[in-house]
Design a protein around this motif. Structure first.
Motif, PDB file in Angstrom:
ATOM      1  N   GLY A 102      -3.736  10.716 -14.967  1.00 21.01           N
ATOM      2  CA  GLY A 102      -3.708   9.709 -14.828  1.00 21.01           C
ATOM      3  C   GLY A 102      -3.555   8.032 -14.990  1.00 21.01           C
ATOM      4  N   HIS A 126       0.663  10.945 -12.922  1.00 25.68           N
ATOM      5  CA  HIS A 126      -0.673  11.216 -11.625  1.00 25.68           C
ATOM      6  C   HIS A 126      -1.337  12.131 -12.359  1.00 25.68           C
ATOM      7  CE1 HIS A 126       2.052   8.474 -10.013  1.00 25.68           C
ATOM      8  NE2 HIS A 126       1.983   8.815  -8.718  1.00 25.68           N
ATOM      9  N   CYS A 127      -1.431  13.014 -12.299  1.00 25.69           N
ATOM     10  CA  CYS A 127      -1.557  14.304 -12.535  1.00 25.69           C
ATOM     11  C   CYS A 127      -2.190  13.593 -14.281  1.00 25.69           C
ATOM     12  CB  CYS A 127      -1.298  15.240 -13.265  1.00 25.69           C
ATOM     13  SG  CYS A 127      -0.629  16.425 -11.005  1.00 25.69           S
ATOM     14  N   CYS A 181      -4.725  -1.820 -10.780  1.00 26.15           N
ATOM     15  CA  CYS A 181      -4.571  -1.237 -11.784  1.00 26.15           C
ATOM     16  C   CYS A 181      -4.847  -2.030 -13.168  1.00 26.15           C
ATOM     17  CB  CYS A 181      -3.382  -0.049 -11.600  1.00 26.15           C
ATOM     18  SG  CYS A 181      -1.940  -0.775 -11.240  1.00 26.15           S
ATOM     19  N   PRO A 212      -0.887   6.220  -8.063  1.00 22.88           N
ATOM     20  CA  PRO A 212      -1.551   7.379  -7.409  1.00 22.88           C
ATOM     21  C   PRO A 212      -2.558   7.280  -6.676  1.00 22.88           C
ATOM     22  CG  PRO A 212      -2.334   6.942  -9.513  1.00 22.88           C
ATOM     23  CD  PRO A 212      -1.305   6.033  -8.976  1.00 22.88           C
ATOM     24  N   SER A 213      -3.016   8.051  -5.907  1.00 23.53           N
ATOM     25  CA  SER A 213      -3.947   7.882  -5.036  1.00 23.53           C
ATOM     26  C   SER A 213      -5.345   7.506  -5.117  1.00 23.53           C
ATOM     27  CB  SER A 213      -4.246   9.132  -3.287  1.00 23.53           C
ATOM     28  OG  SER A 213      -4.204  10.500  -4.624  1.00 23.53           O
ATOM     29  N   ASP A 214      -5.219   7.745  -6.014  1.00 27.57           N
ATOM     30  CA  ASP A 214      -7.298   7.361  -6.751  1.00 27.57           C
ATOM     31  C   ASP A 214      -7.205   6.121  -8.354  1.00 27.57           C
ATOM     32  OD1 ASP A 214      -9.769   7.375  -7.611  1.00 27.57           O
ATOM     33  OD2 ASP A 214      -9.992   9.417  -8.184  1.00 27.57           O
ATOM     34  N   THR A 215      -6.615   5.457  -7.010  1.00 27.70           N
ATOM     35  CA  THR A 215      -6.462   4.129  -8.044  1.00 27.70           C
ATOM     36  C   THR A 215      -7.724   3.834  -9.124  1.00 27.70           C
ATOM     37  OG1 THR A 215      -6.896   2.670  -6.829  1.00 27.70           O
ATOM     38  CG2 THR A 215      -4.571   3.228  -6.941  1.00 27.70           C
ATOM     39  N   ALA A 216      -8.980   4.368  -8.921  1.00 22.59           N
ATOM     40  CA  ALA A 216     -10.224   3.997  -9.299  1.00 22.59           C
ATOM     41  C   ALA A 216     -10.224   4.944 -10.384  1.00 22.59           C
ATOM     42  CB  ALA A 216     -11.318   4.012  -8.481  1.00 22.59           C
ATOM     43  N   ALA A 217      -9.484   6.269 -10.359  1.00 22.36           N
ATOM     44  CA  ALA A 217      -9.326   6.726 -11.563  1.00 22.36           C
ATOM     45  C   ALA A 217      -8.340   6.553 -13.149  1.00 22.36           C
ATOM     46  CB  ALA A 217      -9.138   8.195 -10.999  1.00 22.36           C
ATOM     47  N   LEU A 218      -7.760   5.574 -12.613  1.00 25.70           N
ATOM     48  CA  LEU A 218      -6.016   5.416 -13.487  1.00 25.70           C
ATOM     49  C   LEU A 218      -6.786   5.030 -14.550  1.00 25.70           C
ATOM     50  CD1 LEU A 218      -3.268   4.980 -12.563  1.00 25.70           C
ATOM     51  CD2 LEU A 218      -3.401   2.644 -12.830  1.00 25.70           C
ATOM     52  N   THR A 233       0.689  -0.942  -0.239  1.00 25.51           N
ATOM     53  CA  THR A 233       0.140   0.173  -0.027  1.00 25.51           C
ATOM     54  C   THR A 233       1.074   0.957   0.242  1.00 25.51           C
ATOM     55  OG1 THR A 233      -0.067  -0.067   1.890  1.00 25.51           O
ATOM     56  CG2 THR A 233      -1.609  -1.204   1.284  1.00 25.51           C
TER      57      THR A 233
END
Length: 452
Positions: free
Chosen positions: A146, A143-144, A189, A112-118, A89
């Motif tokens: 995605g 990361h910015c 991911c 990145p912190s938001d893997t759902a949006a990766l 993690t």
């Protein structure tokens, strides 16, 4: 023979946090400028000594590339201690991939912190004097956009083991790519698009993966990329001197990677970036790369006045924008007939070809697919081809129950066992009941019974 790759990446030059052990430019350039590598005396005596050492190695003429003396010139590894070894993690996760001979290749995975949006994962293969940890600012940039970043070393770099080797470079990249699937799945991911990015000598790994795994790679970035070792200025200068007594031998010497040849199998969107004043890898190699690349969607971005190591200093914003555009293309990309896929021809006016099966070699323009059929290579329309579904090693997860079939060892056919992992890049390790024990079998000889 000298291989010149970057002493310090343009990525490193503007990084706010460089990984521990990252090498300075001057130390990596030793041997490329005013003297022979490793303290070897200059002049013809030094050249003769180098040639004697090379020709004394095994493997004949092409064995030169695996000679330790060449390895010492080609690679400049630094040892770095991992700071997040074994982490499952968090934003940084360090680990190793297993490669042939029991050695390990280190990696750093920036999540990145938001893997759902990766949307994508970028596999980055660095230059010969860099390390996988010196990518903090690039990771932030990705990361910015995605994307996650998986930065991969070579043998003997950072906390990896073994000795870096030119002939093993592409095979090691395959091992790392195959094992990365479990890492990505664990991070949530696994379904993200995969982009391979090769910087300088790392371009050999990126092109190899894009050509070998066309169905799994969605974008290719070649950044000041090495296409030909023999085409490097220092090699062109020293080669004839090393083989002065036998001048034909230098022409006979094969490239260790055949990177230019592999470009004919690349189908994904491809971005080629190169400074037109590159003093280490000539700009001509970028134009050759663009010409040879079979991808219908490809771009050659030249950086006027830039050398091998100062692109981001001169064109930082433009470099980032080009990568962002490539990532967008990768997300939208799909390939129904990747290189290596088994296909069957149908509905052709040449009736003898209907039903013939062959392997996809790569695209031919935007409208046809090159296929190696039993009677030779053909360029066919997608409408005249259908995919023959095959299972790969990644389709057999650890712990799954499988049954062996169609083996020449008849007593093993019908026997069930448990998947233990991957052997090499094309076989599955299966533990069968006694007296059979563990076997490494091809996916074509296994049938899935149950999975976890």
């Amino acid at each position: 023979v000298q291989l010149a790759s970057p002493p310090r990446s343009p990525l490193d030059q503007h990084a706010p946090q460089r990984g521990a052990g990252a090498r300075s430019g001057d130390s990596a350039m030793a041997g490329f400028g005013g003297g022979m590598p490793g303290g070897m005396p200059g002049g013809m005596g030094g050249l003769e000594g180098l040639l004697g050492g090379l020709m004394g190695g095994g493997g004949g003429l092409d064995g030169i590339w695996d000679n330790p003396m060449i390895g010492n010139i080609a690679f400049h590894p630094s040892q770095v201690e991992p700071t997040h070894l074994g982490a499952t993690t968090g934003p940084i996760r360090d680990g190793t991939f297993d490669v042939s001979g029991g050695d390990k290749v280190s990696y750093r995975f920036y999540v990145p912190s938001d893997t759902a949006a990766l949307k994508a994962v970028v596999y980055f293969f660095h230059g010969n004097a860099e390390v996988c940890t010196a990518m903090d600012d690039v990771a932030d940039m990705l990361h910015c956009q995605g994307a996650a970043l998986l930065s991969i070393d070579y043998r003997g770099y950072s906390w990896g083991t073994g000795t870096p080797s030119l002939p093993k470079l592409c095979g090691d990249a395959e091992f790392c790519f195959m094992q990365s699937h479990a890492l990505l799945n664990a991070a949530g991911c696994g379904s993200a698009r995969k982009v391979v990015h090769g910087r300088s000598i790392g371009a050999t790994c990126a092109v190899h993966l894009a050509s070998k795994f066309g169905g799994k790679i969605h974008g290719l970035i070649i950044d000041s990329g090495l296409m030909s070792i023999k085409g490097l200025p220092m090699v062109q200068m020293m080669g004839p001197m090393l083989f002065a007594q036998q001048p034909g031998m230098f022409q006979m010497l094969q490239e260790p990677f055949d990177t230019l040849g592999k470009l004919a199998s690349v189908s994904c969107p491809t971005l080629i970036m190169h400074g037109d004043k590159d003093e280490i890898v000539p700009y001509a190699q970028a134009t050759q790369c663009h010409e040879r690349c079979a991808a219908p969607d490809k771009k050659l971005q030249s950086w006027p006045g830039a050398g091998h190591n100062n692109v981001s200093v001169m064109y930082g914003d433009g470099w980032k924008q080009e990568i962002q555009t490539l990532l967008e293309q990768a997300v939208a990309f799909s390939c129904d007939f990747p290189a290596g896929a088994l296909v069957e021809a149908h509905s052709l006016s040449t009736a003898a070809l209907n039903g013939a099966q062959g392997r996809v070699l790569g695209p031919q323009g935007a409208e046809r697919i090159r296929v190696q059929l039993p009677d030779g290579e053909k360029a066919l329309k997608p409408a005249n081809l259908k995919i023959i579904v095959e299972q790969g090693v990644e389709d057999f997860p650890v712990g799954a129950e499988v049954e062996a079939h169609s083996l020449s060892v008849a007593e093993l056919n019908g026997v069930r066992g448990k998947v233990m992992g991957i052997a090499g890049t094309d076989r599955v390790r299966v533990e069968f009941p006694a007296p059979h024990g563990e076997k490494a079998l091809k996916p074509a000889n296994l049938k899935m019974i149950t999975t976890l």
